[in-house]
Enzyme design. Structure first.
Site, PDB file in Angstrom:
ATOM      1  N   HIS A 246      39.051  30.252  38.014  1.00 37.37           N
ATOM      2  CA  HIS A 246      39.165  31.346  38.990  1.00 37.37           C
ATOM      3  C   HIS A 246      38.412  32.598  38.574  1.00 37.37           C
ATOM      4  CE1 HIS A 246      41.968  28.921  41.172  1.00 37.37           C
ATOM      5  NE2 HIS A 246      42.871  28.950  40.224  1.00 37.37           N
ATOM      6  N   ASN A 300      39.979  44.147  46.662  1.00 39.07           N
ATOM      7  CA  ASN A 300      39.830  44.839  45.385  1.00 39.07           C
ATOM      8  C   ASN A 300      39.483  46.289  45.686  1.00 39.07           C
ATOM      9  OD1 ASN A 300      38.400  41.921  43.906  1.00 39.07           O
ATOM     10  ND2 ASN A 300      40.432  42.727  43.598  1.00 39.07           N
ATOM     11  N   ARG A 302      38.255  48.755  44.093  1.00 37.37           N
ATOM     12  CA  ARG A 302      37.447  49.337  43.014  1.00 37.37           C
ATOM     13  C   ARG A 302      36.023  48.814  43.098  1.00 37.37           C
ATOM     14  NH1 ARG A 302      36.809  44.631  40.350  1.00 37.37           N
ATOM     15  NH2 ARG A 302      38.583  43.215  40.405  1.00 37.37           N
TER      16      ARG A 302
END
Ligand code: ADP
Length: 460
Positions: A246, A300, A302
């Site tokens: 992953h 996400n 960021r």
């Protein structure tokens, strides 16, 4: 009278970069180009870091262990005060998606270069993220947007409704951990018990949810950038299906073979979702893509490791745009201006054994980096650099750009051939072999491809 956002634009001139490695170099470069002063920080292990020498100030904030340095919020805030920083850029990893830290930075009167603490908190919990995305019309993986109850009969009913195979995921999960695939009913309860325990230990919350396990998806993501004035754009898409455990290994932009009329509505839904939650700065919506359909898995909040492939194809400096958004500037880009030129690949060069993938620390005794048209290297290492065992094994990112995917692959082969790192082991031999692979060249790959390819290689 409270100041308006426009009045506060440009409200800092010194940025503390609360990170290390290649991303510390990348952010420092963007700051300098914007005319901003920089403060670099380090742990004891990173005292010799090259970005310490090029920053306007350089402070050691703690021992080598990340918990006592790069994750030490009080030490970072103190360093910002001592160095006169007006803003903190968290980079990726470490404190970049920590809502409490974003809040503490703002409470200390500094600017957090990222979204608000509340956006981070909503997206940090995968269940509330899914709920917010469903409400904004973003397509999600089939399964409820609520936590699994404790009652075994209700859990069984949810799994049957979704249909096996299902995947159990920790609401607070990240980094590819806290997930378990359940192929059939007789292992359901055992899988739940194991994942709950893992989630409690690793993420401090036993909250789990369940969704359909897609068997052959690709991992496609959409990059967004938003200002504080209600403007948002998406900068195209990336394919990050080449994963091991992953974890992404190779990324590319654009994702090949996806018709504009399929991706356009998804991009627009992401922009709508940003406007709906009052999102600020850069972010990435991650999707699984199977049989022509997109399924949101997480956001996400960021800057991401793979942002350069989008920079290469869109021509937008994502880090500069992120900093400018945090300064309160109006986005100087409208959706109609966003284009996607050519094709870009990124290889993550890791200090690790190319066969066992075990981390490899030590001194780099010789380093040769490739150069030439359409080649970019983001790195913090040099000959004589000591790779420490304390942190992530990423030592460089090799990025190429060319008019077509086939030409970009050829350019990456050439760039990899011209990359020499001695003194430590790296995954370069493995990346070279991967770029010779026929199925990868044809684009016939899903998220399981790399693991299967590695298994085959080991067997022969
Ligand atoms: P993390 O936050 O830990 O990175 P994600 O939710 O982004 O977790 O998932 C990471 C990876 O796990 C995905 O890229 C994909 O390979 C796999 N995965 C996650 N959800 C599913 C699903 N519903 N079906 C199949 N694979 C999945």
């Amino acid at each position: 009278m409270p100041e308006t956002l426009e009045q506060s634009a440009g409200r800092f001139d010194t940025v503390l970069i609360a990170n290390r490695g290649e991303i510390a170099v990348r952010i420092q470069r963007a700051c300098r180009e914007l005319g901003l002063k920089t403060v670099a920080i380090c742990s004891e292990a990173d005292r010799q870091a090259p970005y310490g020498k090029t920053a306007d100030s350089f402070l050691c904030i703690g021992p080598s262990s990340a918990a006592k340095s790069y994750l030490n919020q009080d030490a970072i805030l103190l360093a910002a005060r001592l160095a006169g920083a007006g803003a903190i850029h968290p980079g990726y990893g470490f404190l970049s998606e920590n809502a409490a830290f974003a809040d503490a930075v703002e409470k200390a009167g500094l600017v957090f270069i990222g979204p608000t603490a509340s956006s981070i908190a909503i997206m940090g919990d995968k269940i509330s993220a899914k709920r917010a995305m469903m409400a904004a019309g973003v397509p999600c993986v089939p399964g409820p947007d609520t936590a699994l109850p404790d009652d075994p009969a209700t859990i069984e009913r949810i799994a049957l409704e979704i249909g096996y195979p299902v995947i159990i995921k920790a609401a607070g999960g990240g980094g590819g951990r806290g997930m378990r695939v359940v192929p059939k009913a007789d292992v359901l309860h055992e899988a739940i018990a194991l994942t709950r325990e893992e989630a409690r230990k690793a993420f401090g919350s036993r909250s789990l949810y369940m969704e359909k396990f897609l068997e052959h998806p690709r991992h496609i993501e959409i990059q967004v950038i938003c200002d504080d004035h209600g403007n948002a754009v998406w900068l195209g898409h990336r394919d990050c299906s080449m994963q091991r455990r992953h974890q992404k290994v190779v990324e590319e932009a654009p994702a090949r073979g996806i018709a504009p009329d399929i991706i356009q509505p998804v991009g627009l839904a992401c922009v709508q979702a940003c406007l709906q939650i009052g999102y600020r700065g850069v972010g990435t919506f991650e999707f699984l893509y199977e049989d022509g359909a997109f399924y949101f898995i997480e956001m996400n909040t960021r800057l991401q490791v793979e942002h350069p492939v989008t920079e290469m194809t869109s021509g937008v400096d994502i880090v500069q745009a992120q900093i400018r958004a945090a300064q309160g500037h109006v986005l100087d880009l409208i959706q109609g201006d966003v284009t996607c030129e050519g094709h870009s690949f990124e290889c993550r060069i890791n200090a690790e054994d190319p066969e066992t993938f075990l981390p490899s620390a030590g001194v780099v005794t010789h380093l040769a980096l490739p150069a030439g048209p359409g080649i970019r290297v983001d790195t913090h290492i040099h000959a004589g650099y000591k790779v420490s065992p304390y942190y992530d094994s990423l030592i460089a990112k090799l990025i190429v750009h060319a008019p077509t995917r086939a030409e970009a692959m050829a350019r990456m082969r050439e760039a990899l051939a011209g990359t020499e790192v001695e003194g430590i082991s790296t995954n370069i031999p493995f990346l070279r072999a991967l770029f010779e692979d026929g199925a990868f060249a044809q684009g016939e790959t899903d998220i399981h491809y790399l693991e299967q390819w590695l298994k085959l290689r080991r067997a022969t």
